[in-house]
Motif scaffolding. Sequence first.
Motif, short mmCIF file in Angstrom:
data_model
loop_
_atom_site.label_atom_id
_atom_site.label_comp_id
_atom_site.label_asym_id
_atom_site.label_seq_id
_atom_site.Cartn_x
_atom_site.Cartn_y
_atom_site.Cartn_z
N VAL A 86 0.87 -1.18 0.00
CA VAL A 86 0.00 0.00 0.00
C VAL A 86 0.91 1.23 0.00
N PHE A 87 0.80 2.03 -1.05
CA PHE A 87 1.71 3.15 -1.27
C PHE A 87 0.94 4.45 -1.12
N LEU A 88 1.13 5.12 0.01
CA LEU A 88 0.32 6.27 0.40
C LEU A 88 1.03 7.58 0.06
N GLU A 89 0.56 8.23 -0.99
CA GLU A 89 1.13 9.51 -1.43
C GLU A 89 0.34 10.67 -0.82
N ASP A 90 0.86 11.89 -0.98
CA ASP A 90 0.17 13.08 -0.48
C ASP A 90 -0.16 14.00 -1.64
N GLU A 91 -1.45 14.26 -1.82
CA GLU A 91 -1.87 15.15 -2.90
C GLU A 91 -1.21 16.52 -2.80
N ILE A 92 -1.07 17.03 -1.58
CA ILE A 92 -0.50 18.36 -1.38
C ILE A 92 0.97 18.40 -1.81
N LEU A 93 1.65 17.25 -1.79
CA LEU A 93 3.07 17.21 -2.13
C LEU A 93 3.33 16.96 -3.62
N TYR A 94 2.32 16.57 -4.39
CA TYR A 94 2.55 16.19 -5.78
C TYR A 94 3.34 17.23 -6.57
N GLY A 95 2.98 18.48 -6.42
CA GLY A 95 3.63 19.53 -7.20
C GLY A 95 4.85 20.15 -6.55
N MET A 96 5.27 19.62 -5.39
CA MET A 96 6.40 20.20 -4.67
C MET A 96 7.72 19.66 -5.23
N PRO A 97 8.65 20.55 -5.62
CA PRO A 97 9.94 20.07 -6.12
C PRO A 97 10.92 19.80 -4.98
N PHE A 98 11.67 18.74 -5.12
CA PHE A 98 12.75 18.39 -4.19
C PHE A 98 14.01 18.12 -5.00
N PRO A 99 15.18 18.41 -4.43
CA PRO A 99 16.41 18.09 -5.16
C PRO A 99 16.61 16.59 -5.27
N MET A 100 17.02 16.14 -6.45
CA MET A 100 17.35 14.74 -6.67
C MET A 100 18.75 14.65 -7.29
N SER A 101 19.59 13.84 -6.70
CA SER A 101 20.95 13.67 -7.20
C SER A 101 20.95 12.85 -8.48
N ASP A 102 22.08 12.82 -9.15
CA ASP A 102 22.21 11.98 -10.35
C ASP A 102 21.96 10.52 -10.00
N GLU A 103 22.38 10.13 -8.81
CA GLU A 103 22.16 8.74 -8.37
C GLU A 103 20.67 8.44 -8.29
N ALA A 104 19.89 9.36 -7.72
CA ALA A 104 18.46 9.14 -7.57
C ALA A 104 17.74 9.19 -8.91
N LEU A 105 18.28 9.94 -9.87
CA LEU A 105 17.65 10.03 -11.18
C LEU A 105 17.96 8.82 -12.05
N ALA A 106 18.93 8.02 -11.67
CA ALA A 106 19.32 6.86 -12.47
C ALA A 106 18.24 5.78 -12.43
N PRO A 107 18.09 5.01 -13.50
CA PRO A 107 17.03 4.00 -13.56
C PRO A 107 17.21 2.83 -12.60
N ASP A 108 18.40 2.67 -12.03
CA ASP A 108 18.62 1.56 -11.09
C ASP A 108 18.52 2.00 -9.64
N PHE A 109 18.01 3.21 -9.39
CA PHE A 109 17.89 3.72 -8.03
C PHE A 109 16.68 3.11 -7.33
N VAL A 110 16.93 2.40 -6.23
CA VAL A 110 15.86 1.78 -5.43
C VAL A 110 16.19 1.99 -3.96
N LEU A 111 15.20 2.35 -3.17
CA LEU A 111 15.39 2.49 -1.73
C LEU A 111 14.90 1.24 -1.01
N PRO A 112 15.53 0.88 0.09
CA PRO A 112 15.09 -0.31 0.82
C PRO A 112 13.77 -0.06 1.56
N ILE A 113 12.89 -1.03 1.53
CA ILE A 113 11.65 -0.96 2.29
C ILE A 113 11.96 -1.27 3.76
N GLY A 114 11.40 -0.46 4.66
CA GLY A 114 11.59 -0.70 6.08
C GLY A 114 12.76 0.03 6.69
N LYS A 115 13.30 1.02 5.97
CA LYS A 115 14.43 1.80 6.49
C LYS A 115 14.07 3.27 6.53
#
Length: 365
Positions: free
Chosen positions: A197-226
């Motif tokens: 269950v992936f709970l997003e926030d409507e208020i945050l949809y249009g908010m920009p955040f900085p993303m590094s080159d690492e995060a923009l890469a297609p192999d970027f995955v974050l661990p669940i539970g951390k």
Amino acid sequence: MALKSSPVLFGLLARLSRRSFSTSKALASKPVTVRDALNQAIDEEMERDDKVFVLGEEVAQYDGAYKVTRGLWKKYGDKRVIDTPITEIGFAGIAVGAAFAGLRPICEFMTFNFSMQAIDHIINSAAKTFYMSAGAVPVPVVFRGPNGAAAGVAAQHSQCFGAWYGHCPGLKVLMPYSSEDAKGLLKAAIRDNDPVVFLEDEILYGMPFPMSDEALAPDFVLPIGKAKIERPGNHITVVCAGKATDTALQAANELSGKGIECEVINLRSIRPMDFDTIAQSVAKTHHLITVEQGWPQSGIGAEICARVMESPTFFELDAPAWRVSGADVPMPYARALEALALPRAADVVAAAAAVIGNKIAEAAN
């Protein structure tokens, strides 16, 4: 000739502006909205695995109610981006059945308030089948969409389901805050063999955040539970998730001006919960506040406080833990009342004053 008006100087500045002076993460990062980060995650996973498909109301030709699925129908076609009738119980059931058959559906609810129509499929079918089949039938489905309060849409469209779904064994429940959270966690959810269950926030949809080159890469995955420590501090631990993280960070900035440094922990994952990070932080700060947009009774903060009480972490506290949550009422429609029904930075600051008021007073003197 004045130096500031020299054409030579302007030419020099133009050349310098094209150069890269730093490769640090902060300066090399690119601002990306949460909406676009989610879109990247789905696009990359659909390209990576042809078993991934999207279904829901208006996800295809309309590009999604909140444009999270923008461009995917044109790229992948009708078989992988599927518009459904307005029947959550229907298309959620189709998604669960598809997961039983080995596909990886992404089921979008236009808002999680409408997931109540489909909760039997989510709980009784998706969450329990792997256990009831003795591990023979994995259910790799993602239920995603906006959760929590929007703006001016009243009680039936403005409640947080983190505690609702976090209560149920068999589900993984994620609540991203930043664009990096959104992309990395959604990709992990799509690849996971358990229902998420992936709970997003409507208020945050249009908010920009900085993303590094690492995060923009297609192999970027974050661990669940951390969890992620969004802001380190020594005086008080503030645990939050989703939009409440923004509230906590605002309060931390204000408290910093009073000499109180908060350690803000963005949970990212409600179930499984990273209690180790919370415990380590409390062992350092000896004070705890939880912040959430949901209702107080049986909420996420209540779960955290209970775990603290039932563990050695309790003996690290120098004062009682404090919960900051939404008001214990259905969401009002009136704008002024709506603002009062949601936790604000001022509420977190007041909680800090109650928990460590003597230290704030000392710092002010």
